[in-house]
Design a protein around this motif. Structure first.
Motif, PDB file in Angstrom:
ATOM      1  N   PHE A 368       0.772  -1.117   0.095  1.00  0.00           N
ATOM      2  CA  PHE A 368       0.106   0.051   0.096  1.00  0.00           C
ATOM      3  C   PHE A 368       0.837   1.128  -0.059  1.00  0.00           C
ATOM      4  O   PHE A 368       0.259   2.446   0.302  1.00  0.00           O
ATOM      5  N   LEU A 369       2.079   1.104  -0.230  1.00  0.00           N
ATOM      6  CA  LEU A 369       3.051   2.415  -0.551  1.00  0.00           C
ATOM      7  C   LEU A 369       2.794   3.111  -1.634  1.00  0.00           C
ATOM      8  O   LEU A 369       2.667   2.384  -2.702  1.00  0.00           O
ATOM      9  N   ASN A 370       2.760   4.437  -1.505  1.00  0.00           N
ATOM     10  CA  ASN A 370       2.528   5.162  -2.753  1.00  0.00           C
ATOM     11  C   ASN A 370       3.061   6.468  -2.444  1.00  0.00           C
ATOM     12  O   ASN A 370       3.296   6.913  -1.399  1.00  0.00           O
ATOM     13  N   TRP A 384      14.531   1.163   2.589  1.00  0.00           N
ATOM     14  CA  TRP A 384      14.803   1.490   1.315  1.00  0.00           C
ATOM     15  C   TRP A 384      13.821   1.784   0.134  1.00  0.00           C
ATOM     16  O   TRP A 384      14.160   2.480  -0.595  1.00  0.00           O
ATOM     17  N   LEU A 385      12.776   1.172   0.301  1.00  0.00           N
ATOM     18  CA  LEU A 385      11.681   1.561  -0.804  1.00  0.00           C
ATOM     19  C   LEU A 385      11.275   2.964  -0.632  1.00  0.00           C
ATOM     20  O   LEU A 385      11.005   3.449  -1.418  1.00  0.00           O
ATOM     21  N   VAL A 386      11.226   3.145   0.655  1.00  0.00           N
ATOM     22  CA  VAL A 386      10.727   4.555   0.968  1.00  0.00           C
ATOM     23  C   VAL A 386      11.577   5.606   0.380  1.00  0.00           C
ATOM     24  O   VAL A 386      11.239   6.556  -0.060  1.00  0.00           O
ATOM     25  N   LEU A 389      11.361   5.844  -3.287  1.00  0.00           N
ATOM     26  CA  LEU A 389      10.181   6.594  -3.910  1.00  0.00           C
ATOM     27  C   LEU A 389      10.484   8.131  -3.466  1.00  0.00           C
ATOM     28  O   LEU A 389      10.082   9.088  -4.279  1.00  0.00           O
ATOM     29  N   GLN A 390      10.997   8.166  -2.324  1.00  0.00           N
ATOM     30  CA  GLN A 390      10.949   9.736  -1.980  1.00  0.00           C
ATOM     31  C   GLN A 390      12.129  10.450  -2.946  1.00  0.00           C
ATOM     32  O   GLN A 390      12.212  11.619  -3.447  1.00  0.00           O
ATOM     33  N   MET A 391      13.254   9.788  -3.374  1.00  0.00           N
ATOM     34  CA  MET A 391      14.140  10.170  -4.038  1.00  0.00           C
ATOM     35  C   MET A 391      13.839  10.355  -5.536  1.00  0.00           C
ATOM     36  O   MET A 391      14.007  11.554  -6.194  1.00  0.00           O
ATOM     37  N   GLY A 396      12.008  14.502  -9.674  1.00  0.00           N
ATOM     38  CA  GLY A 396      10.995  14.628 -10.651  1.00  0.00           C
ATOM     39  C   GLY A 396      11.279  13.958 -11.778  1.00  0.00           C
ATOM     40  O   GLY A 396      11.216  14.379 -12.991  1.00  0.00           O
ATOM     41  N   VAL A 397      11.825  12.744 -11.663  1.00  0.00           N
ATOM     42  CA  VAL A 397      12.163  11.811 -12.928  1.00  0.00           C
ATOM     43  C   VAL A 397      10.952  10.856 -13.304  1.00  0.00           C
ATOM     44  O   VAL A 397      11.099  10.111 -14.038  1.00  0.00           O
TER      45      VAL A 397
END
Lengths: 443, 289
Positions: A368-370, A384-386, A389-391, A396-397
């Motif tokens: 449910f991560l978005n 690492w996944l958060v 996503l933040q990076m 803006g890629v």
């Protein structure tokens, strides 16, 4: 000849009686159904009395426990009196369509809410099988979405300006690299197309089966992902078969055959093989979905794993600019129009997509991560996944996944022709002309 | 003369060797074609995922039961297996009973148009199964039989009955009617004739059709996929569409899919081994008069 029966009947009579017995047996087998139907039947003039309220939601097996945990944690049933049944959906668009089409055509549905992917959303919403959700969505929903998620939803979750799905899982191909190898050779992670191409000279060792990069490019939707990814970096949509697609095909061809950067055997590999080669130390960097991170960290790869082997960088920037360096794919909730528990389904869906529950859902599991603002703000920053996503969001890629209204049919055309070109069976001009002609025939 | 005889004997001997060699080569090629997928399935089912994607290929990976543990963990394996058994046995028995009675009527009763009716029966087999899903869904929904083993059994039995009737008609016709007449003279009723005379004589045909129908039901994916929603009626074949790799939809769990394959092949193999002799008799029995 001994006779075991005292009564005698003709064959015709026997068959008649046997037929009656079979009919009786069939009716008896149906008895629970008949009784249930009679129980549910409403006599004329008698007001309908609401029975137990229930709703059924279908999720993939990988998300079942997360969904059960979320419902328990948020106590949806306690708050609303609606019982929720979580059932498993199948794993592919094709099998799910087989399941849903028959039911919807028959005026019913196997489940009320479905957790579904982009391709299925396109097919079902265009077929008018899904319920428009705009009237039941929380008013602050779109404000909570990142601009990229809004842009994405407009393309992949809406049809004719109506919303048919609210996404909760939003992930994109990641640029994985072997930091240990790059450090050892004293080179920087490639950030442009030219730098990527130059890596062949640095890392590829054909004799030992080591390549600078590799992908899962086998036909059957795998190749299409890469074609879309590279064409987006070139600034276009492969389904337009325009100049960016031409540039993308030329670039992929050169990566394979001129620069020896991309392993040509990728065309026969799926994601499992790609991941397997990476953890077998045969690949220096690659584009892959986030599930590789879980695979690399699994018990199976415990001896091999080190954080430096699965470092994450920003994807390379192509001629199209930084904004389309990668694209996400998503899963989300929608309601089937012929749902037998429509009101309950609406209540559950509104509940699940609300800001508070979206945050709770992320805490239950990263399915449910978005990039919703509320979700990212509460997500554990040491994960690492958060971080990825933040990076990617901050840089803006993230672009919008290239779309075609007949996505599955169109991607088959794209893949057939592109693979013929990449394996030297067709010229670039012929490939483009044939692709264009076949896509035109689709419309 | 002796030289001529020796020459022809030699020719015959060489010809026999070539014939034998041809048969052996054909046998080996056939065995490889048949056994290779089974070997591949077993190899993948008992290997860890890493062994499946390694190059060069690992032909004999260290065996592990890990995939079967995962399978039991990911899907309600016991319920699915139980459902598969009930569905397959139920379908087989229902089809055989209905078909046997119908086949007897077609074989023995002279009804105007029965020949055409038999052809119409056969024509229903030409209808693609997927084309029947919508009307069947409506019927099952109407009778509250969706998501039940009973519903699945009725639907598949109706699909398998035409071919079973067609085959059994040939078997029953093979039995001379004079035997039945003799039994009638001795006072046997029709159920007695069917049960004590016709059944033993047509048993190979029944066993063959029973095995074929059981395999059909056991492997059937379309109907459980379309009409089942909960573990109450889903069968093992559906689990192939439900297993997953990691905790995401992206990977393909070939090792788990193959584990399902092994689980599904074992009962069928045992069934065929047990009924092999009857099947051979059944397959050849109806072919000659």
């Amino acid at each position: 000849m001994p006779t075991s029966s005292k009564f005698k009947i003709t064959r015709r009579e026997f068959l008649r009686r046997a037929g009656s017995a079979a009919a009786g047996a069939a009716l008896a087998a149906n008895a629970p159904g008949v009784v249930a139907a009679a129980r549910d039947a409403k006599p004329f003039g008698v007001p309908h009395i609401r029975q137990n309220r229930k709703v059924r939601i279908a999720v993939g097996g990988w998300a079942e426990q997360n969904m059960l945990d979320l419902l328990e944690r948020t106590d949806f049933s306690g708050q609303t009196g609606i019982d929720v049944e979580v059932v498993l959906r199948t794993d592919t668009k094709e099998t799910e369509i087989t399941k849903i089409v028959g039911a919807v055509q028959a005026g019913t549905s196997p489940y009320d809410i479905i957790d579904f992917e982009d391709e299925l959303t396109t097919t079902l919403s265009q077929a008018n099988y899904m319920l428009g959700l705009d009237d039941i969505l929380p008013s602050d929903l779109w404000d909570d979405f990142s601009p990229e998620m809004v842009a994405y939803s407009k393309v992949w979750s809406m049809h004719n300006d109506e919303t048919f799905r609210v996404i909760h899982n939003w992930e994109m191909p990641i640029w994985w690299y072997r930091k240990d190898w790059f450090d050892e050779r004293g080179v920087a992670v490639p950030t442009t197309w030219d730098e990527v191409a130059a890596m062949g000279e640095v890392f590829t060792d054909e004799a030992n089966g080591v390549w600078a990069t590799e992908d899962g490019l086998i036909k059957g939707a795998f190749l299409n992902v890469y074609l879309a990814w590279i064409t987006l970096q070139a600034g276009g949509n492969p389904f337009d078969v325009g100049e960016p697609y031409k540039v993308a095909l030329e670039y992929i061809y050169d990566l394979m055959h001129t620069h020896k950067t991309l392993n040509p055997a990728s065309l026969q590999k799926d994601y499992n093989q790609q991941n397997g080669d990476y953890v077998a130390d045969r690949v220096a960097f690659m584009r892959q979905w986030p599930f590789f991170g879980d695979f690399a960290r699994s018990a199976e790869n415990e001896e091999w794993f080190h954080e430096d082997k699965v470092a994450i960088g920003l994807p390379p920037v192509g001629p199209g600019g930084i904004g389309g360096s990668t694209y996400p794919a998503a899963w989300g909730f929608g309601i089937i129009k012929t749902s037998p528990n429509l009101e309950e389904a609406k209540e559950l869906l509104s509940f699940l997509v609300s800001t508070e529950v979206a945050v709770e859902a992320m805490k239950v599991g990263f399915w449910f991560l978005n990039a919703r603002k509320s979700v990212l703000a509460e997500a554990p920053q040491d994960n690492w996944l958060v971080q990825q996503l933040q990076m990617y969001t901050d840089a803006g890629v993230i672009g919008v996944r290239p779309f075609h209204p007949q996505f599955v049919e169109a991607l088959t055309i794209l893949e057939d022709n592109a693979s013929a070109f990449l394996t030297n069976q067709m010229s670039l001009d012929d490939t483009l002309n044939q692709t264009r002609a076949q896509l035109d025939d689709l419309e | 003369m002796a030289a001529v005889k020796t020459y022809y004997q030699e020719r015959l001997r060489i010809s026999a060797i070539w014939n034998s060699a041809g048969i052996y080569i054909a046998f080996i090629v056939f065995s490889v074609v048949v056994l290779l997928p089974i070997y591949w399935m077993l190899r993948s089912a008992f290997a860890v995922q890493a062994d499946l994607t390694q190059t060069p290929l690992v032909y004999l990976p260290s065996p592990t039961l890990h995939n079967f543990e995962m399978l039991i963990d990911q899907v309600p394996f016991v319920e699915y297996t139980r459902n598969s058994i009930v569905f397959s046995v139920g379908t087989t028995v229902t089809t055989l009973i209905v078909s046997y009675l119908a086949a007897y009527a077609f074989a023995r009763l002279r009804i105007r148009g029965s020949g055409i009716l038999l052809w119409v029966f056969l024509l229903t087999m030409a209808l693609p199964d997927v084309g029947t899903i919508v009307p069947l869904y409506r019927i099952l929904s109407r009778f509250n039989l969706l998501d039940t083993i009973t519903g699945l059994t009725i639907v598949l039995s109706s699909t398998l009955t035409p071919f079973t009737v067609w085959v059994l008609v040939a078997f029953i016709k093979q039995v001379p009617y004079e035997i039945e007449e003799a039994a009638i003279i001795d006072g046997a009723s029709l159920p007695t004739i069917l049960w004590r005379i016709l059944l033993p004589l047509t048993a190979p045909g029944l066993v063959t059709m029973g095995v074929i129908n059981f395999i059909n039901a056991w492997n059937n994916l379309l109907y459980p996929l379309s009409f089942s929603v909960t573990p109450a009626s889903k069968t093992l074949s559906v689990s192939i569409t439900e297993v997953f790799a990691g905790f995401s939809p992206w990977g393909r769990p070939w090792e788990l899919i193959m584990a399902v394959g092994v689980t599904m092949v074992i009962p069928i193999t045992l069934l065929i081994l047990v009924s092999q002799r009857a099947i051979v008799r059944g397959l050849t029995g109806g072919a000659v008069k």
